[in-house]
Design an enzyme around this catalytic site. Structure first.
Site, short mmCIF file in Angstrom:
data_model
loop_
_atom_site.label_atom_id
_atom_site.label_comp_id
_atom_site.label_asym_id
_atom_site.label_seq_id
_atom_site.Cartn_x
_atom_site.Cartn_y
_atom_site.Cartn_z
N ASP A 93 -19.69 21.78 -0.34
CA ASP A 93 -20.39 20.62 0.21
C ASP A 93 -20.09 20.44 1.69
O ASP A 93 -20.97 20.09 2.48
CB ASP A 93 -19.98 19.35 -0.54
CG ASP A 93 -20.62 19.25 -1.91
OD1 ASP A 93 -21.39 20.15 -2.28
OD2 ASP A 93 -20.35 18.26 -2.62
N ASP B 189 -9.30 18.96 5.47
CA ASP B 189 -8.52 17.95 4.74
C ASP B 189 -8.40 18.25 3.25
O ASP B 189 -7.70 17.53 2.54
CB ASP B 189 -9.05 16.53 5.00
CG ASP B 189 -10.42 16.24 4.42
OD1 ASP B 189 -11.07 17.18 3.90
OD2 ASP B 189 -10.85 15.08 4.49
N CYS C 295 -11.11 11.70 2.01
CA CYS C 295 -12.53 11.74 2.39
C CYS C 295 -13.17 10.36 2.38
O CYS C 295 -14.14 10.13 3.11
CB CYS C 295 -13.31 12.63 1.43
SG CYS C 295 -12.72 14.32 1.32
#
Length: 390
Positions: free
Chosen positions: A219, A225, A364
């Site tokens: 994605d 991260d 996120c």
């Protein structure tokens, strides 16, 4: 207030995430073509995350007009809930990257000490490769947040998501070639030009490029991260697996080689702490059936989840850590994080699988707003004012 020039020219830089925060920003999920069962399970986990963080620092949750009342009813009273339209709720990527001023750079006492970078966003890849075709509301999220807080805004035409960068606050930035050099972001910019922009806007002097991100993180095209982050200057956590048959193993070994053969902006060799990934975990038939097949990228049964314990949030005195229901690796992650952050309380968020099903995790969905003036931060990654509380 839009600012001319770059943050560095005005004396701003991006602080490390373990430095003190004034608050945390979180969006509220709702789109049924990304969050299963009309986002009800996802909203429950978002509420857990917001509630956990609110015990350590103020939290603001932004929800659409249609969802404001539902968000307000699920969140504790100490969490501020604001109405804000958005295409989806990934505030790490659509919210501003906050920067702070070096105290010596301000000649006027009234001059703002915190500002925000408003990067350009294209849904992680644009019309052809992105996660949804309309991101017009997401383009306004950072600007809205900065206007709410009455903070200066540095507009930036370069496409970049906050999850694609990690900094140590001392001049070093971590990122991945897989994401930042992907032609679905800034095809007209060279690696050197992207580095120049990162230096000018984040106030860093050295970029460490890992070749790829976490296996399965399609994605975002390999956000850093999910793969690697700083614990303190000179020390990083790396998503790892001991299984040589796992496709993540090749990526982890590749990253380890880079990290062990480089230095940070201050010339230090990096210490690498391995943090084993869960699973592997896969989307079930039932979970996939709960996602509407509408405008967003399809969520298919059997897809490997981009699940990583590196995707945590550092609050003032706490680590808000995802737990995936994999008892062995959940417990191991808490142990490793407790050793890496000895002055922080590690708070488990059960059910973080729900966020992974939609393509990310706790880091996120959060965006820290730094506090100024900063307290002195020691090399355990916590302010002196917070040490007294732990």
């Amino acid at each position: 207030m839009d600012m001319d020039g770059t943050p560095s020219l005005h004396g701003y830089y991006m602080p490390a995430e373990w430095e003190p925060h004034s608050q945390c920003w979180i969006g509220w999920p709702e789109r049924p073509d990304n969050w299963r069962n009309n986002a009800v399970p996802g909203q429950s986990v978002f509420a857990k995350v917001a509630s956990a963080i609110s015990k350590f620092e103020p939290v603001t949750v932004c929800a659409s007009a249609a969802q404001w009342e539902k968000a307000r009813s699920q969140l504790p009273e100490n969490v501020r809930v604001l109405e804000m339209s958005m295409n989806d709720s990934w505030f790490r990527d659509t919210g501003p990257t906050f920067v702070i001023g070096r105290s010596t750079s301000f000649s006027c006492p009234a001059e703002p000490k915190v500002a925000g970078i408003d990067w350009t966003f294209n849904s992680w890849g644009g019309i052809d490769d992105g996660c949804y075709p309309d991101w017009s509301l997401d383009l306004l999220v950072a600007r809205k947040i900065l206007e709410i807080e009455k903070l200066p805004r540095f507009p930036q035409s370069m496409i970049l998501e906050g999850g694609s960068i990690h900094v140590d606050g001392e001049g070093t930035c971590l990122t991945t070639e897989e994401c930042l050099l992907n032609k679905n972001r800034n095809p007209d910019l060279t690696r050197e030009q992207i580095e120049d922009q990162l230096k000018a806007y984040l106030g860093v002097r050295k970029i460490i490029w890992l070749p790829r991100g976490l296996y399965g993180d399609d994605d975002t095209n390999g956000h850093i991260d999910n793969m690697c982050c700083f614990v303190k200057p000179g020390v990083v956590l790396l998503s790892w697996t001991d299984d040589e048959m796992d496709p993540q193993y090749e990526r982890a070994v590749e990253a380890l080689s880079v990290l062990c053969n480089t230095t940070d902006a201050k010339g230090r060799k990096l210490e690498v702490i391995k943090l084993h990934v869960p699973g592997p975990l896969y989307m079930t038939e039932e979970e996939a059936a709960g996602v509407s097949q509408d405008d967003a990228k399809p969520r298919l049964a059997g897809t490997r989840l981009a699940a990583s314990y590196v995707n945590f949030y550092i609050a003032n005195g706490a680590i808000i850590a995802p737990q995936f229901g994999d008892q062995k690796w959940d417990n191991e992650a808490v142990f490793v994080l407790s050793k890496a952050f000895p002055y922080h309380e590690v708070v488990r968020i059960e059910g973080a699988r729900e966020i992974a099903l939609a393509g990310g995790n706790i880091h996120c969905i959060t965006q820290q707003q730094p506090r100024f003036p900063h307290s002195i931060v020691n090399h355990d990654g916590i302010g002196a004012d917070n040490i007294a509380k732990t």
